[in-house]
Structure formats: C-alpha cells, structure tokens
Write a protein that holds these residues in place. Sequence first.
Motif, PDB file in Angstrom:
ATOM      1  N   ALA A 180       0.859  -1.196   0.000  1.00 20.59           N
ATOM      2  CA  ALA A 180       0.000   0.000   0.000  1.00 20.59           C
ATOM      3  C   ALA A 180       0.890   1.239   0.000  1.00 20.59           C
ATOM      4  O   ALA A 180       1.890   1.299   0.715  1.00 20.59           O
ATOM      5  CB  ALA A 180      -0.906   0.012   1.228  1.00 20.59           C
ATOM      6  N   ILE A 181       0.514   2.204  -0.817  1.00 26.57           N
ATOM      7  CA  ILE A 181       1.263   3.459  -0.933  1.00 26.57           C
ATOM      8  C   ILE A 181       0.274   4.614  -0.828  1.00 26.57           C
ATOM      9  O   ILE A 181      -0.736   4.633  -1.535  1.00 26.57           O
ATOM     10  CB  ILE A 181       1.990   3.553  -2.291  1.00 26.57           C
ATOM     11  CG1 ILE A 181       2.913   2.357  -2.480  1.00 26.57           C
ATOM     12  CG2 ILE A 181       2.748   4.871  -2.409  1.00 26.57           C
ATOM     13  CD1 ILE A 181       3.432   2.216  -3.902  1.00 26.57           C
TER      14      ILE A 181
ATOM     15  N   GLN B  88      -4.300   6.720  -2.762  1.00 34.98           N
ATOM     16  CA  GLN B  88      -3.755   5.493  -2.194  1.00 34.98           C
ATOM     17  C   GLN B  88      -3.786   4.443  -3.294  1.00 34.98           C
ATOM     18  O   GLN B  88      -4.784   4.294  -3.996  1.00 34.98           O
ATOM     19  CB  GLN B  88      -4.547   5.012  -0.987  1.00 34.98           C
ATOM     20  CG  GLN B  88      -3.930   3.750  -0.394  1.00 34.98           C
ATOM     21  CD  GLN B  88      -4.399   3.444   1.013  1.00 34.98           C
ATOM     22  OE1 GLN B  88      -4.977   4.268   1.687  1.00 34.98           O
ATOM     23  NE2 GLN B  88      -4.124   2.231   1.448  1.00 34.98           N
ATOM     24  N   ARG B  89      -2.675   3.757  -3.444  1.00 33.19           N
ATOM     25  CA  ARG B  89      -2.533   2.735  -4.477  1.00 33.19           C
ATOM     26  C   ARG B  89      -1.840   1.519  -3.874  1.00 33.19           C
ATOM     27  O   ARG B  89      -1.295   1.580  -2.782  1.00 33.19           O
ATOM     28  CB  ARG B  89      -1.679   3.248  -5.653  1.00 33.19           C
ATOM     29  CG  ARG B  89      -2.157   4.530  -6.291  1.00 33.19           C
ATOM     30  CD  ARG B  89      -3.279   4.275  -7.279  1.00 33.19           C
ATOM     31  NE  ARG B  89      -3.611   5.496  -7.994  1.00 33.19           N
ATOM     32  CZ  ARG B  89      -4.545   6.366  -7.606  1.00 33.19           C
ATOM     33  NH1 ARG B  89      -5.229   6.159  -6.506  1.00 33.19           N
ATOM     34  NH2 ARG B  89      -4.804   7.435  -8.331  1.00 33.19           N
TER      35      ARG B  89
ATOM     36  N   LEU C 271       5.574  10.039  -0.349  1.00 29.70           N
ATOM     37  CA  LEU C 271       5.083   8.693  -0.619  1.00 29.70           C
ATOM     38  C   LEU C 271       5.335   7.871   0.634  1.00 29.70           C
ATOM     39  O   LEU C 271       6.451   7.819   1.130  1.00 29.70           O
ATOM     40  CB  LEU C 271       5.824   8.055  -1.797  1.00 29.70           C
ATOM     41  CG  LEU C 271       5.720   8.749  -3.142  1.00 29.70           C
ATOM     42  CD1 LEU C 271       6.491   7.959  -4.198  1.00 29.70           C
ATOM     43  CD2 LEU C 271       4.281   8.930  -3.551  1.00 29.70           C
ATOM     44  N   ARG C 272       4.282   7.260   1.155  1.00 21.45           N
ATOM     45  CA  ARG C 272       4.410   6.397   2.330  1.00 21.45           C
ATOM     46  C   ARG C 272       4.142   4.960   1.892  1.00 21.45           C
ATOM     47  O   ARG C 272       3.035   4.639   1.436  1.00 21.45           O
ATOM     48  CB  ARG C 272       3.431   6.819   3.420  1.00 21.45           C
ATOM     49  CG  ARG C 272       3.520   5.930   4.659  1.00 21.45           C
ATOM     50  CD  ARG C 272       2.489   6.334   5.696  1.00 21.45           C
ATOM     51  NE  ARG C 272       2.349   5.333   6.722  1.00 21.45           N
ATOM     52  CZ  ARG C 272       2.650   5.525   8.000  1.00 21.45           C
ATOM     53  NH1 ARG C 272       3.109   6.692   8.402  1.00 21.45           N
ATOM     54  NH2 ARG C 272       2.477   4.568   8.874  1.00 21.45           N
ATOM     55  N   PHE C 273       5.167   4.129   2.013  1.00 21.37           N
ATOM     56  CA  PHE C 273       5.096   2.725   1.628  1.00 21.37           C
ATOM     57  C   PHE C 273       4.899   1.893   2.891  1.00 21.37           C
ATOM     58  O   PHE C 273       5.709   1.968   3.816  1.00 21.37           O
ATOM     59  CB  PHE C 273       6.401   2.305   0.954  1.00 21.37           C
ATOM     60  CG  PHE C 273       6.718   3.052  -0.311  1.00 21.37           C
ATOM     61  CD1 PHE C 273       6.402   2.522  -1.551  1.00 21.37           C
ATOM     62  CD2 PHE C 273       7.350   4.282  -0.268  1.00 21.37           C
ATOM     63  CE1 PHE C 273       6.718   3.199  -2.720  1.00 21.37           C
ATOM     64  CE2 PHE C 273       7.677   4.976  -1.429  1.00 21.37           C
ATOM     65  CZ  PHE C 273       7.352   4.428  -2.659  1.00 21.37           C
TER      66      PHE C 273
ATOM     67  N   ALA D 218       3.499  -4.674   6.648  1.00 19.83           N
ATOM     68  CA  ALA D 218       2.484  -5.651   6.229  1.00 19.83           C
ATOM     69  C   ALA D 218       3.017  -6.532   5.097  1.00 19.83           C
ATOM     70  O   ALA D 218       2.732  -7.738   5.052  1.00 19.83           O
ATOM     71  CB  ALA D 218       1.207  -4.936   5.798  1.00 19.83           C
ATOM     72  N   TYR D 219       3.787  -5.945   4.204  1.00 20.84           N
ATOM     73  CA  TYR D 219       4.378  -6.712   3.104  1.00 20.84           C
ATOM     74  C   TYR D 219       5.304  -7.794   3.658  1.00 20.84           C
ATOM     75  O   TYR D 219       5.196  -8.971   3.298  1.00 20.84           O
ATOM     76  CB  TYR D 219       5.142  -5.778   2.161  1.00 20.84           C
ATOM     77  CG  TYR D 219       5.991  -6.515   1.151  1.00 20.84           C
ATOM     78  CD1 TYR D 219       5.414  -7.137   0.052  1.00 20.84           C
ATOM     79  CD2 TYR D 219       7.372  -6.602   1.315  1.00 20.84           C
ATOM     80  CE1 TYR D 219       6.188  -7.825  -0.862  1.00 20.84           C
ATOM     81  CE2 TYR D 219       8.158  -7.288   0.403  1.00 20.84           C
ATOM     82  CZ  TYR D 219       7.566  -7.899  -0.686  1.00 20.84           C
ATOM     83  OH  TYR D 219       8.337  -8.580  -1.590  1.00 20.84           O
ATOM     84  N   TRP D 220       6.233  -7.401   4.542  1.00 18.69           N
ATOM     85  CA  TRP D 220       7.176  -8.375   5.095  1.00 18.69           C
ATOM     86  C   TRP D 220       6.464  -9.421   5.940  1.00 18.69           C
ATOM     87  O   TRP D 220       6.811 -10.602   5.900  1.00 18.69           O
ATOM     88  CB  TRP D 220       8.270  -7.672   5.895  1.00 18.69           C
ATOM     89  CG  TRP D 220       9.183  -6.878   5.018  1.00 18.69           C
ATOM     90  CD1 TRP D 220       9.358  -5.528   5.012  1.00 18.69           C
ATOM     91  CD2 TRP D 220      10.043  -7.375   3.985  1.00 18.69           C
ATOM     92  NE1 TRP D 220      10.261  -5.162   4.045  1.00 18.69           N
ATOM     93  CE2 TRP D 220      10.695  -6.275   3.405  1.00 18.69           C
ATOM     94  CE3 TRP D 220      10.322  -8.652   3.500  1.00 18.69           C
ATOM     95  CZ2 TRP D 220      11.612  -6.410   2.361  1.00 18.69           C
ATOM     96  CZ3 TRP D 220      11.242  -8.790   2.462  1.00 18.69           C
ATOM     97  CH2 TRP D 220      11.874  -7.678   1.904  1.00 18.69           C
TER      98      TRP D 220
END
Length: 125
Positions: free
Chosen positions: A32-33, A50-51, A75-77, A81-83
């Motif tokens: 999520a970005i 948000q993308r 930009l906030r990545f 949650a990804y890891w």
Amino acid sequence: LSQGEDTSKPANGSLTTHVLNTATGLPATGIAIQVAQLQEPGTQWMELAQRWTDEDGRCSPLLAPEQVKAGTYKLRFETAAYWQGLGHTSFYPFVEVVFTITDPAQKFHVPLLISPFSYTTYRGS
C-alpha cells in the motif's frame, strides 16, 4: 495491450513508482502506498491518493498529469504488512520518501528498493 507496448513509461507530468525486494530480486507485490502533498505554508499533509503495487511492483500513475503541481510530496510505503505477509519481520514499519516537484511538466519516477533491514530510493527516469 499489444505485444511490445511499453506501459512503464508514464505520461508527461505523471508520478510513478516501482518497488523491488532486493532480498529476493523480485518485485514487491501488494504494498500500500499513500501519496500526500504538504500544504504550504505549514506542516499539514493532504492525502491525494492510495494505491497498491501490482505483480510487477508498480502502480498505475500515482497521480494523473493534471494532479501534479509544484510543491512538496510524500510517498508512504507500508512495508511492515508486506514483510509480515512473507513471514518476515522488518526493522522499518513503513518508508516515507519526501521530495519536491518544481516543474510539474516533468516525469517523476520514485523507485524504492527494500529488504527487511534497509531501503534505498532515488529519482528514476
């Protein structure tokens, strides 16, 4: 899309990103970005979009050409949650990349290279 059509080149004035997992050498899918612009003068951020990254670690343009204005952006990545989805812990729960656009007619590509314990960014083309 027709064969050979290049979808990685943004239209003039657009803002794009690409996230690569450097631990595996593979694109980072499903991050999520959030895109925000600093409200000048001041310290307030206004969220614009948000993308989520696709299977190639890319997003459709984060902002359309008509949305890109001179100013400071963030930009906030959402990397934690990804890891976690890959069964890893990470040192950085999120990555914020802040940059200034002075000429909105230019293309802005902000890649992010991530691993559980480091990240790197640069202005791409």
